[in-house]
Design an enzyme around this catalytic site. Structure first.
Site, mmCIF file in Angstrom:
data_model
loop_
_atom_site.group_PDB
_atom_site.id
_atom_site.type_symbol
_atom_site.label_atom_id
_atom_site.label_comp_id
_atom_site.label_asym_id
_atom_site.label_seq_id
_atom_site.Cartn_x
_atom_site.Cartn_y
_atom_site.Cartn_z
ATOM 1 N N TYR A 256 14.152 63.039 68.917
ATOM 2 C CA TYR A 256 15.409 62.976 69.675
ATOM 3 C C TYR A 256 15.891 61.569 70.059
ATOM 4 O O TYR A 256 17.056 61.236 69.858
ATOM 5 C CB TYR A 256 15.331 63.852 70.935
ATOM 6 C CG TYR A 256 15.262 65.341 70.684
ATOM 7 C CD1 TYR A 256 15.248 65.874 69.389
ATOM 8 C CD2 TYR A 256 15.191 66.234 71.745
ATOM 9 C CE1 TYR A 256 15.165 67.236 69.160
ATOM 10 C CE2 TYR A 256 15.113 67.611 71.527
ATOM 11 C CZ TYR A 256 15.106 68.103 70.234
ATOM 12 O OH TYR A 256 15.031 69.452 70.026
ATOM 13 N N ASN B 9 28.236 60.868 66.652
ATOM 14 C CA ASN B 9 26.831 60.907 67.057
ATOM 15 C C ASN B 9 25.954 61.373 65.897
ATOM 16 O O ASN B 9 26.332 62.256 65.125
ATOM 17 C CB ASN B 9 26.623 61.739 68.326
ATOM 18 C CG ASN B 9 27.151 63.150 68.248
ATOM 19 O OD1 ASN B 9 28.145 63.418 67.592
ATOM 20 N ND2 ASN B 9 26.488 64.068 68.921
ATOM 21 N N GLN B 10 24.826 60.744 65.775
ATOM 22 C CA GLN B 10 23.881 60.996 64.690
ATOM 23 C C GLN B 10 22.530 61.303 65.314
ATOM 24 O O GLN B 10 21.883 60.432 65.882
ATOM 25 C CB GLN B 10 23.792 59.751 63.787
ATOM 26 C CG GLN B 10 25.106 59.382 63.114
ATOM 27 C CD GLN B 10 25.595 60.439 62.126
ATOM 28 O OE1 GLN B 10 24.815 60.916 61.298
ATOM 29 N NE2 GLN B 10 26.861 60.809 62.217
ATOM 30 N N GLU B 11 22.142 62.564 65.230
ATOM 31 C CA GLU B 11 20.898 62.992 65.897
ATOM 32 C C GLU B 11 19.701 62.923 64.957
ATOM 33 O O GLU B 11 19.836 62.693 63.752
ATOM 34 C CB GLU B 11 21.101 64.399 66.479
ATOM 35 C CG GLU B 11 22.192 64.398 67.537
ATOM 36 C CD GLU B 11 22.324 65.708 68.297
ATOM 37 O OE1 GLU B 11 21.727 66.720 67.893
ATOM 38 O OE2 GLU B 11 23.043 65.702 69.323
ATOM 39 N N ASN B 12 18.532 63.111 65.557
ATOM 40 C CA ASN B 12 17.282 62.969 64.819
ATOM 41 C C ASN B 12 16.259 63.955 65.375
ATOM 42 O O ASN B 12 16.257 64.211 66.584
ATOM 43 C CB ASN B 12 16.776 61.521 64.988
ATOM 44 C CG ASN B 12 15.693 61.180 64.002
ATOM 45 O OD1 ASN B 12 14.547 61.587 64.154
ATOM 46 N ND2 ASN B 12 16.054 60.443 62.974
ATOM 47 N N CYS C 20 24.505 57.761 69.938
ATOM 48 C CA CYS C 20 25.815 58.256 70.359
ATOM 49 C C CYS C 20 26.915 57.739 69.431
ATOM 50 O O CYS C 20 26.772 56.691 68.784
ATOM 51 C CB CYS C 20 26.127 57.770 71.769
ATOM 52 S SG CYS C 20 25.120 58.505 73.062
ATOM 53 N N GLU D 165 29.804 56.419 70.279
ATOM 54 C CA GLU D 165 30.418 55.157 70.720
ATOM 55 C C GLU D 165 29.607 53.968 70.236
ATOM 56 O O GLU D 165 30.152 52.950 69.802
ATOM 57 C CB GLU D 165 30.496 55.115 72.253
ATOM 58 C CG GLU D 165 31.388 56.182 72.885
ATOM 59 C CD GLU D 165 30.661 57.491 73.185
ATOM 60 O OE1 GLU D 165 29.711 57.835 72.456
ATOM 61 O OE2 GLU D 165 31.062 58.164 74.145
HETATM 62 N N1 THU Z 1 26.626 61.661 73.009
HETATM 63 C C1 THU Z 1 27.515 60.753 72.503
HETATM 64 O O1 THU Z 1 27.694 60.640 71.283
HETATM 65 N N2 THU Z 1 28.158 59.943 73.378
HETATM 66 C C2 THU Z 1 28.002 59.976 74.722
HETATM 67 O O2 THU Z 1 28.542 59.143 75.424
HETATM 68 C C3 THU Z 1 27.188 61.035 75.334
HETATM 69 C C4 THU Z 1 26.365 61.828 74.420
HETATM 70 C C5 THU Z 1 25.880 62.481 72.067
HETATM 71 C C6 THU Z 1 24.406 62.173 72.012
HETATM 72 C C7 THU Z 1 23.846 63.491 71.542
HETATM 73 O O3 THU Z 1 23.901 63.532 70.124
HETATM 74 C C8 THU Z 1 24.806 64.520 72.095
HETATM 75 O O4 THU Z 1 25.988 63.837 72.425
HETATM 76 C C9 THU Z 1 24.287 65.260 73.325
HETATM 77 O O5 THU Z 1 23.868 64.385 74.311
#
Ligand code: THU
Length: 160
Positions: A68, A62-65, A73, A75
């Site tokens: 938001y 997962n790569q956040e910003n 995610c 996957e």
């Molecule tokens: N996240 C995933 O990478 N996959 C999922 O199926 C659910 C959530 C990540 C998104 C976000 O960076 C963090 O988990 C919290 O929601």
């Protein structure tokens, strides 16, 4: 009027030790991917690894910003890369590991709805099931024999 019952069949492994060797190897790749997660806002790290029919393994985290919704995610990071890089290669299975950085996550974490929809697209495209294995940081591992099994009543191209 009639009622329709929809059922999903899942396999639950008590621990990593029960996994077939090749699945364990893929889960280890998901762990490796998770270590590269960028999650400074949620502190929730997710790693995904996809085995392709040509034996390539594609990984994502997962790569956040700061904005938001611009984050992605694990996957989808992985599956969009696989789709972009190997458009004609069948995806065999995906392993997912997820957990909070603040507490121990010992329950299996399934892919979110948006990720299920995205994985469904590729499953339908290749007309072959994509197996999914998902877990928390430790504990049980859940297997779904296909994405469709996790997303009944999928919205797909037939409606367009
Ligand atoms: N996240 C995933 O990478 N996959 C999922 O199926 C659910 C959530 C990540 C998104 C976000 O960076 C963090 O988990 C919290 O929601």
């Amino acid at each position: 009027m009639k009622e329709i019952k929809i059922e999903s069949l899942l396999t639950v492994y008590d621990s990593l030790d029960e996994l077939p060797k090749d699945v364990m190897a893929l889960m280890e790749k998901a762990m490796e991917a998770r270590n590269k997660s960028y999650a400074p806002y949620s502190n929730f790290s997710v790693g995904a690894a996809i085995l392709l029919e040509n034996n390539e393994i594609v990984m994502g985290s997962n790569q956040e910003n700061a904005s938001y919704p611009s984050g992605l995610c694990a996957e989808r990071t992985a599956i969009f890369y696989a789709g972009a890089q190997y458009p004609d290669v069948t995806m065999v299975r995906m392993a997912i590991i997820a957990g909070s950085k603040k507490k121990v996550t010992d329950t299996p974490i399934p892919p979110c709805g948006a990720c299920r929809q995205s994985i469904a697209e590729y499953e339908i495209k290749q007309n072959k099931p994509i197996e999914l294995y998902f877990m928390g940081e430790k504990g049980k591992v859940v297997k779904s024999h296909s994405l469709a099994n996790l997303l009944p009543l999928v919205f797909d191209k037939t409606f367009l």
